[in-house]
Design a protein around this motif. Structure first.
Motif, PDB file in Angstrom:
ATOM      1  N   GLY A  44       0.802  -1.209   0.000  1.00  0.00           N
ATOM      2  CA  GLY A  44       0.000   0.000   0.000  1.00  0.00           C
ATOM      3  C   GLY A  44       0.839   1.265   0.000  1.00  0.00           C
ATOM      4  O   GLY A  44       2.076   1.222   0.116  1.00  0.00           O
ATOM      5  N   HIS A 110      -1.052   7.556  -8.585  1.00  0.00           N
ATOM      6  CA  HIS A 110      -0.908   6.197  -9.111  1.00  0.00           C
ATOM      7  C   HIS A 110      -0.527   6.208 -10.588  1.00  0.00           C
ATOM      8  O   HIS A 110       0.303   5.390 -11.019  1.00  0.00           O
ATOM      9  CB  HIS A 110      -2.203   5.413  -8.890  1.00  0.00           C
ATOM     10  CG  HIS A 110      -2.473   5.113  -7.449  1.00  0.00           C
ATOM     11  ND1 HIS A 110      -3.643   4.523  -7.013  1.00  0.00           N
ATOM     12  CD2 HIS A 110      -1.730   5.333  -6.339  1.00  0.00           C
ATOM     13  CE1 HIS A 110      -3.599   4.385  -5.700  1.00  0.00           C
ATOM     14  NE2 HIS A 110      -2.455   4.868  -5.270  1.00  0.00           N
ATOM     15  N   MET A 144      -3.720  -4.278  -2.391  1.00  0.00           N
ATOM     16  CA  MET A 144      -4.800  -3.437  -1.881  1.00  0.00           C
ATOM     17  C   MET A 144      -4.370  -1.972  -1.923  1.00  0.00           C
ATOM     18  O   MET A 144      -3.192  -1.657  -1.810  1.00  0.00           O
ATOM     19  CB  MET A 144      -5.147  -3.815  -0.436  1.00  0.00           C
ATOM     20  CG  MET A 144      -5.570  -5.250  -0.245  1.00  0.00           C
ATOM     21  SD  MET A 144      -7.182  -5.575  -0.957  1.00  0.00           S
ATOM     22  CE  MET A 144      -6.960  -7.266  -1.485  1.00  0.00           C
ATOM     23  N   SER A 145      -5.344  -1.093  -2.034  1.00  0.00           N
ATOM     24  CA  SER A 145      -5.104   0.348  -2.011  1.00  0.00           C
ATOM     25  C   SER A 145      -4.125   0.709  -3.131  1.00  0.00           C
ATOM     26  O   SER A 145      -4.398   0.443  -4.287  1.00  0.00           O
ATOM     27  CB  SER A 145      -4.606   0.761  -0.624  1.00  0.00           C
ATOM     28  OG  SER A 145      -4.712   2.142  -0.427  1.00  0.00           O
ATOM     29  N   CYS A 148      -3.426  -2.009  -5.421  1.00  0.00           N
ATOM     30  CA  CYS A 148      -4.456  -2.200  -6.443  1.00  0.00           C
ATOM     31  C   CYS A 148      -4.279  -1.196  -7.581  1.00  0.00           C
ATOM     32  O   CYS A 148      -4.380  -1.548  -8.747  1.00  0.00           O
ATOM     33  CB  CYS A 148      -5.834  -2.066  -5.797  1.00  0.00           C
ATOM     34  SG  CYS A 148      -7.237  -2.174  -6.922  1.00  0.00           S
ATOM     35  N   LEU A 168      -9.855  -2.004  -2.030  1.00  0.00           N
ATOM     36  CA  LEU A 168      -9.599  -0.792  -1.251  1.00  0.00           C
ATOM     37  C   LEU A 168      -9.213   0.380  -2.140  1.00  0.00           C
ATOM     38  O   LEU A 168      -8.346   1.192  -1.786  1.00  0.00           O
ATOM     39  CB  LEU A 168      -8.511  -1.029  -0.191  1.00  0.00           C
ATOM     40  CG  LEU A 168      -8.753  -2.157   0.807  1.00  0.00           C
ATOM     41  CD1 LEU A 168      -7.656  -2.148   1.879  1.00  0.00           C
ATOM     42  CD2 LEU A 168     -10.118  -2.074   1.443  1.00  0.00           C
ATOM     43  N   LEU A 169      -9.883   0.495  -3.295  1.00  0.00           N
ATOM     44  CA  LEU A 169      -9.595   1.594  -4.212  1.00  0.00           C
ATOM     45  C   LEU A 169     -10.812   1.862  -5.081  1.00  0.00           C
ATOM     46  O   LEU A 169     -11.653   0.979  -5.274  1.00  0.00           O
ATOM     47  CB  LEU A 169      -8.380   1.265  -5.082  1.00  0.00           C
ATOM     48  CG  LEU A 169      -7.719   2.468  -5.774  1.00  0.00           C
ATOM     49  CD1 LEU A 169      -7.151   3.451  -4.763  1.00  0.00           C
ATOM     50  CD2 LEU A 169      -6.630   2.020  -6.730  1.00  0.00           C
ATOM     51  N   ASP A 193     -15.186   2.744   4.471  1.00  0.00           N
ATOM     52  CA  ASP A 193     -13.860   3.275   4.113  1.00  0.00           C
ATOM     53  C   ASP A 193     -13.888   4.798   4.096  1.00  0.00           C
ATOM     54  O   ASP A 193     -14.653   5.418   3.353  1.00  0.00           O
ATOM     55  CB  ASP A 193     -13.469   2.742   2.729  1.00  0.00           C
ATOM     56  CG  ASP A 193     -11.994   2.881   2.438  1.00  0.00           C
ATOM     57  OD1 ASP A 193     -11.410   3.915   2.816  1.00  0.00           O
ATOM     58  OD2 ASP A 193     -11.424   1.967   1.815  1.00  0.00           O
ATOM     59  N   VAL A 196     -11.863   5.913   0.551  1.00  0.00           N
ATOM     60  CA  VAL A 196     -12.383   5.567  -0.772  1.00  0.00           C
ATOM     61  C   VAL A 196     -13.906   5.506  -0.703  1.00  0.00           C
ATOM     62  O   VAL A 196     -14.456   4.623  -0.040  1.00  0.00           O
ATOM     63  CB  VAL A 196     -11.830   4.205  -1.255  1.00  0.00           C
ATOM     64  CG1 VAL A 196     -12.307   3.907  -2.670  1.00  0.00           C
ATOM     65  CG2 VAL A 196     -10.311   4.174  -1.179  1.00  0.00           C
ATOM     66  N   SER A 201     -15.600   2.454  -5.214  1.00  0.00           N
ATOM     67  CA  SER A 201     -15.100   1.076  -5.124  1.00  0.00           C
ATOM     68  C   SER A 201     -15.983   0.125  -5.925  1.00  0.00           C
ATOM     69  O   SER A 201     -15.492  -0.729  -6.675  1.00  0.00           O
ATOM     70  CB  SER A 201     -15.062   0.622  -3.663  1.00  0.00           C
ATOM     71  OG  SER A 201     -14.072   1.295  -2.935  1.00  0.00           O
ATOM     72  N   HIS A 222     -10.791   1.880   6.259  1.00  0.00           N
ATOM     73  CA  HIS A 222      -9.826   1.476   5.229  1.00  0.00           C
ATOM     74  C   HIS A 222      -8.861   0.402   5.739  1.00  0.00           C
ATOM     75  O   HIS A 222      -8.576  -0.560   5.019  1.00  0.00           O
ATOM     76  CB  HIS A 222      -9.048   2.715   4.770  1.00  0.00           C
ATOM     77  CG  HIS A 222      -8.216   2.499   3.545  1.00  0.00           C
ATOM     78  ND1 HIS A 222      -8.755   2.440   2.277  1.00  0.00           N
ATOM     79  CD2 HIS A 222      -6.870   2.332   3.390  1.00  0.00           C
ATOM     80  CE1 HIS A 222      -7.785   2.265   1.392  1.00  0.00           C
ATOM     81  NE2 HIS A 222      -6.634   2.179   2.042  1.00  0.00           N
TER      82      HIS A 222
END
Length: 242
Positions: A44, A110, A144-145, A148, A168-169, A193, A196, A201, A222
């Motif tokens: 993450g 990202h 995750m997060s 992801c 988680l995104l 969360d 997010v 999600s 989260h």
């Protein structure tokens, strides 16, 4: 690939390595020899290859016969940090502190990291599959997060990956790549969360083109993913990578 250290405990061998300038860790069952399924673990945001959750999950997978590899994402862990990433991270923290939805900032970060991250993972995957204790077997991805956010572009680009555990995104910046993913996916959502929005999600889950995809929704924030999700992901990978 240059191995730096090797330790063993509770039936799992842990080896730190570098590939060019990419730092990583490989976990395998003690005495592993011959081809076995490989799982790539994406960490993450603000974490690294040996964050406690990453190591715990990796050792759990390796104890069940998988090879597992984690690397530091660009600008994380032992990787050099650049000024642009620092500015983006500061902007995201400020937005979150003021109560804004940080989705656009997270998506931008990202995108900034993804190009290098995808190339890094593909190089590491090729190198690890040349090892006698791993071989060219089936490959899965778990992230995750941020794991992801960087994993979806990787899975969309990498045909060697046959199954993925994600979550988680939200969908921002990922819809196009998600639409190119057809492998089985297990997707985790935390219903409360704070980072997010739930609808984003669910929109990302919906955008995945996989014919086989499962939504795991749990109450909590989260970071409150239940520990049994690790067991569930292990069963998922055993099903699809065996």
């Amino acid at each position: 690939m240059r191995f730096i250290s090797r330790t063993s405990s509770e039936g799992v061998t842990e080896q730190f390595f570098t590939l060019d300038e990419i730092p990583g860790v490989l976990w395998t069952p003690d005495g592993a020899d011959g081809t076995r399924p490989l799982i790539l673990l994406g960490h993450g945001g603000r974490q690294h290859k040996t964050a406690p959750g990453t190591v715990s999950r990796a050792r759990r997978y390796a104890a069940q016969g998988f090879a597992v590899v984690a690397i530091d994402a660009p600008d994380h862990g032992d990787r050099p940090k650049d000024e642009e990433f620092g500015r983006m991270a500061a902007g995201m923290r400020a937005g979150m502190a003021s109560g804004e939805n940080p989705g656009a900032l997270v998506a931008g970060m990202h995108r900034y990291l993804a190009g290098q991250a995808v190339a890094d993972w593909q190089s590491v995957l090729t190198a690890v599959q040349r090892l006698d204790q791993v071989g060219v077997g089936p490959v899965g991805y778990c992230g995750m997060s941020m794991g992801c956010g960087l994993g979806i572009p990787l899975i969309a680009a990498e045909p060697r990956i046959r199954a993925a555990v994600l979550g988680l995104l939200g969908v921002r910046g990922l819809a196009e790549d998600a639409a190119r993913i057809s492998v089985p996916v297990q997707f985790v959502v935390q219903w409360d969360d704070q980072m997010v929005p739930r609808d984003e999600s669910l929109a990302l889950f919906d955008a995945l083109a996989s014919a086989e995809k499962t939504l795991h929704a749990n109450p909590g924030r989260h970071g409150d993913v239940p520990s049994f999700e690790v067991d569930s992901s292990l069963q998922f990978f055993a099903r699809h990578l065996s």
